[in-house]
Scaffold this motif. Structure first.
Motif, mmCIF file in Angstrom:
data_model
loop_
_atom_site.group_PDB
_atom_site.id
_atom_site.type_symbol
_atom_site.label_atom_id
_atom_site.label_comp_id
_atom_site.label_asym_id
_atom_site.label_seq_id
_atom_site.Cartn_x
_atom_site.Cartn_y
_atom_site.Cartn_z
ATOM 1 N N TRP A 326 0.871 -1.170 0.000
ATOM 2 C CA TRP A 326 0.000 0.000 0.000
ATOM 3 C C TRP A 326 0.911 1.223 0.000
ATOM 4 O O TRP A 326 1.905 1.240 0.708
ATOM 5 C CB TRP A 326 -0.823 0.066 1.286
ATOM 6 C CG TRP A 326 -1.878 -0.966 1.449
ATOM 7 C CD1 TRP A 326 -3.219 -0.823 1.247
ATOM 8 C CD2 TRP A 326 -1.700 -2.320 1.912
ATOM 9 N NE1 TRP A 326 -3.878 -1.997 1.540
ATOM 10 C CE2 TRP A 326 -2.970 -2.929 1.942
ATOM 11 C CE3 TRP A 326 -0.580 -3.082 2.271
ATOM 12 C CZ2 TRP A 326 -3.170 -4.248 2.340
ATOM 13 C CZ3 TRP A 326 -0.768 -4.391 2.662
ATOM 14 C CH2 TRP A 326 -2.052 -4.981 2.700
ATOM 15 N N ALA A 330 2.650 1.740 -5.136
ATOM 16 C CA ALA A 330 1.665 0.764 -5.631
ATOM 17 C C ALA A 330 0.815 1.376 -6.743
ATOM 18 O O ALA A 330 0.397 2.528 -6.661
ATOM 19 C CB ALA A 330 0.780 0.323 -4.474
ATOM 20 N N HIS A 332 -2.101 0.084 -7.734
ATOM 21 C CA HIS A 332 -3.457 0.066 -7.181
ATOM 22 C C HIS A 332 -3.316 -0.436 -5.755
ATOM 23 O O HIS A 332 -2.276 -0.975 -5.386
ATOM 24 C CB HIS A 332 -4.367 -0.849 -8.006
ATOM 25 C CG HIS A 332 -3.698 -2.137 -8.395
ATOM 26 N ND1 HIS A 332 -3.635 -3.231 -7.557
ATOM 27 C CD2 HIS A 332 -3.007 -2.482 -9.521
ATOM 28 C CE1 HIS A 332 -2.955 -4.203 -8.151
ATOM 29 N NE2 HIS A 332 -2.558 -3.781 -9.335
ATOM 30 N N ILE A 333 -4.350 -0.261 -4.948
ATOM 31 C CA ILE A 333 -4.210 -0.548 -3.508
ATOM 32 C C ILE A 333 -4.998 -1.789 -3.152
ATOM 33 O O ILE A 333 -6.181 -1.825 -3.429
ATOM 34 C CB ILE A 333 -4.735 0.638 -2.688
ATOM 35 C CG1 ILE A 333 -3.987 1.923 -3.048
ATOM 36 C CG2 ILE A 333 -4.639 0.372 -1.212
ATOM 37 C CD1 ILE A 333 -2.539 1.974 -2.615
ATOM 38 N N PRO A 334 -4.461 -2.790 -2.511
ATOM 39 C CA PRO A 334 -3.010 -3.008 -2.427
ATOM 40 C C PRO A 334 -2.512 -3.662 -3.705
ATOM 41 O O PRO A 334 -3.289 -4.330 -4.386
ATOM 42 C CB PRO A 334 -2.903 -3.975 -1.244
ATOM 43 C CG PRO A 334 -4.197 -4.762 -1.294
ATOM 44 C CD PRO A 334 -5.236 -3.835 -1.839
ATOM 45 N N GLN A 335 -1.255 -3.495 -4.015
ATOM 46 C CA GLN A 335 -0.707 -4.151 -5.207
ATOM 47 C C GLN A 335 0.028 -5.416 -4.780
ATOM 48 O O GLN A 335 0.778 -5.416 -3.808
ATOM 49 C CB GLN A 335 0.273 -3.205 -5.930
ATOM 50 C CG GLN A 335 0.800 -3.822 -7.225
ATOM 51 C CD GLN A 335 1.821 -2.931 -7.920
ATOM 52 O OE1 GLN A 335 1.977 -1.772 -7.567
ATOM 53 N NE2 GLN A 335 2.503 -3.475 -8.911
ATOM 54 N N ASP A 347 5.756 3.424 2.546
ATOM 55 C CA ASP A 347 4.882 2.357 2.047
ATOM 56 C C ASP A 347 4.550 1.404 3.188
ATOM 57 O O ASP A 347 5.325 1.278 4.142
ATOM 58 C CB ASP A 347 5.602 1.526 0.963
ATOM 59 C CG ASP A 347 5.430 2.135 -0.424
ATOM 60 O OD1 ASP A 347 4.784 3.195 -0.520
ATOM 61 O OD2 ASP A 347 5.941 1.550 -1.390
#
Length: 357
Positions: A326, A330, A332-335, A347
């Motif tokens: 996160w 990233a 997108h969350i989470p990656q 992070d």
């Protein structure tokens, strides 16, 4: 302007002398295996914390005062030269990181020739992540030039990248010298002569930078004895100079100003150190539990998930399955990422491992 043959010959001669000098100096400062200790006990301070900063500067410029202000260390403070005689480590706590700060004894001119305790001072400076050069604002020009020359002589290169020259030793096949674009300060004969002087008779050289000089080329040959370290110039005693002069000083690159006596700007120096060290805070999270923002893992800039794993425990990689990230790095969350993912400051990382029973 046509250059006469004589100048060319002189240049070759100087190039070879520079090469010899660099080689002899390295021998002087780093005695080979089996050599005696060279008189006097060394002071090796074991590296601790997340990064190490070396304070260098002439005697009585206020290094010890600065150290005692930002850390819990008391260094001997007095208004005469050479008060500090050994390297004193202090710990600066900032942003959840512990940064070791070494107050190196005032370098005396001639340390690069092995005088005084110079050799130990220098080897301690070479292992640091950042050099903080503390200067007296009232004597700026001469102090800075002398210290830079000293560090330069022992193979420490400040705020510079390694020269863009590729050099690889081979077993056989003679010398192959290539220039990507015609260089302004080097030619094939010069490179050949210096290599021959270093007994590197089989090697491949590719000079990628047209502005490369003889000194750069020698640095590449001596790369084991060269260290490229960021340096922050800190001018103390700003209460003794005019405002105009101060303004001019503060605008110089890699420079901060302060007054330890009046407690001015000391915190700014600490913040700049943090920026220059480029450390990042990573927070870890367990499955189903909120991340703990009280405790950060400190990693270097450009670290990957793999480095984060190593920081947690050296065997963690063996059972690593994937990581969830996160934060700024990233997409997108989470990656969900692998070991190669590069993390960003602050992070939050959750490591998922395949447990082997």
């Amino acid at each position: 302007m046509a250059r006469t043959q004589k100048n060319k010959a002189t240049e070759y001669h100087l190039g070879l002398l520079k090469g010899k000098l660099a080689r002899l100096r390295a021998q002087l400062l780093e005695p080979g295996p089996g050599a005696g200790s060279g008189g006097g006990a060394g002071f090796d301070v074991s590296k601790s914390g997340d990064a190490r900063i070396a304070l260098v500067g002439f005697p009585s410029v206020g290094k010890s005062t600065f150290l005692s202000k930002i850390t819990k260390t008391k260094s001997e403070v007095a208004a005469y030269s050479f008060t500090t005689l050994t390297a004193i480590p202090g710990v600066l706590e900032y942003g959840g990181a512990e940064i070791q700060i070494l107050d190196l004894p005032g370098i005396i001119e001639g340390a690069s020739e092995g005088k005084g305790r110079g050799r130990q001072v220098i080897s301690a400076a070479k292992t640091s992540d950042l050099i903080l050069m503390v200067l007296d604002a009232t004597k700026r020009a001469e102090q800075r030039a002398l210290l830079e020359a000293e560090l330069e002589a022992v193979g420490i290169r400040l705020n510079r990248d390694p020269p863009n020259i590729y050099l690889k030793a081979k077993k056989a096949g003679g010398m192959k010298i290539t220039f990507q674009s015609p260089p302004k300060n080097l030619d094939e004969k010069m490179v050949y002569n210096i290599l021959r002087d270093y007994k590197m008779l089989n090697c491949e050289v590719l000079v990628r930078d047209e502005n490369a000089t003889v000194d750069d080329f020698i640095d590449v040959i001596m790369k084991d004895h060269r260290k490229y370290i960021r340096c922050l110039y800190v001018y103390n005693k700003i209460d003794s100079v005019s405002v105009d002069y101060l303004d001019e000083l503060a605008r110089e690159p890699h420079t901060v100003v302060m007054s330890c006596e009046l407690d001015l700007g000391v915190q700014d120096v600490v913040e700049r150190c943090w920026q220059e060290l480029r450390l990042m805070r990573i927070y870890t999270k367990r499955q189903g539990v909120d991340p703990d923002f009280g405790e950060a893992l400190i990693v270097r800039s450009n670290s990957s998930i793999e480095d984060v794993c190593d920081q947690i425990h050296r065997t963690l990689k063996e059972t690593f399955k994937y990581a969830l990230v996160w934060g700024a790095s990233a997409k997108h969350i989470p990656q969900r990422t692998g070991l190669g993912h590069v993390v960003a400051d602050e992070d939050v990382v959750q490591i998922v491992s395949a447990w082997k029973a």
